[in-house]
Design a protein around this motif. Structure first.
Motif: not given
Ligand SMILES: Cc1cc2nc3c(=O)[nH]c(=O)nc-3n(C[C@H](O)[C@H](O)[C@H](O)COP(=O)(O)O)c2cc1C
Length: 204
Positions: A9-18, A85-90, A120-126, A155-157
């Motif tokens: 469910g990420s817009p990144h085809k081969e990102g963190c969620t992948y 899913s990546p985490v977007y705004f928690a 879910v994949s997130c950088r830090r929180a949510g 976890h990861g960006n």
């Molecule tokens: C619009 C937007 C909002 C985000 N919000 C959060 C957030 O609330 N918490 C967090 O930890 N990371 C947040 N991130 C970072 C992504 O969740 C993180 O980099 C994720 O691993 C990306 O996965 P992907 O490579 O599969 O897209 C956000 C990224 C974007 C683009």
């Protein structure tokens, strides 16, 4: 061979969620379970308009101009599913939320009893709030939720950072082991005989 759909469910085809889903795919393979990663892409996705036409024609959304009906069909064909899913705004990514509302509102009835899991994949929180949101789709639809050893988070960006999340990747592998185990355990089990569903808008 049994098959699991892994929805990216990420817009990144081969990102963190992948990267998390790939860890699951590799482990499933070791347990003789096939899988396919379905990427939702970056195209336009409508939200549910609440027209309820699908209630008269289950399994199909009236809007056929995006990936919704294709995804419903894929979910119908497999034995289990993992939604990443990546985490977007928690919360979960907006595009994914839009498509899942329609996929499950129109098609959920056809996914009953198929094991499901959110990741879910997130950088830090949510992460845990987003994970909870994904689980709502399964528990609404009589779908057994597959557990792991922790909540399903990496976890990861960047994919490279996710690969350093040793615990996160182990959580993905444990989830895959449990998915394979549950699929095999349930394979020949008859499903419960459910009552006709009641639907009241008030509690009295
Ligand atoms: C619009 C937007 C909002 C985000 N919000 C959060 C957030 O609330 N918490 C967090 O930890 N990371 C947040 N991130 C970072 C992504 O969740 C993180 O980099 C994720 O691993 C990306 O996965 P992907 O490579 O599969 O897209 C956000 C990224 C974007 C683009």
């Amino acid at each position: 061979m049994m098959k699991v759909l892994l929805i990216n469910g990420s817009p990144h085809k081969e990102g963190c969620t992948y990267t998390a889903l790939t860890e699951i795919a590799n482990e499933l393979k070791k347990h003789d379970v096939d899988s396919e990663i379905f990427w939702i892409g970056t195209g336009q996705i409508r939200g549910c308009t609440g027209c309820r036409v699908c209630k008269k024609n289950p399994g199909k959304c009236i809007f056929d101009d995006d990936i919704c009906n294709e995804l419903i069909k894929k979910c119908e064909e497999v034995d289990g599913m993992v939604i990443g899913s990546p985490v977007y705004f928690a919360g979960i990514n907006g595009g994914l939320s839009a498509i899942l509302d329609r996929v499950f509102y129109a098609g959920g009835i056809n996914f009953e009893n198929k094991p499901g899991a959110g990741v879910v994949s997130c950088r830090r929180a949510g992460a845990s709030a987003s994970f909870d949101r994904l689980n709502k789709y399964f528990t609404y639809n009589k779908m057994p939720v597959v557990p792991s050893q922790y909540w399903n988070v990496v976890h990861g960006n960047t994919p490279e950072e996710v690969k350093q999340d040793i615990e996160g990747l182990q959580i993905m592998r444990t989830l895959a082991k449990n998915m394979a185990w549950l699929l095999k355990s349930l394979k020949d089990e008859p499903t419960p005989e459910y009552e006709e569903k009641t639907f009241t808008n008030f509690i009295r």
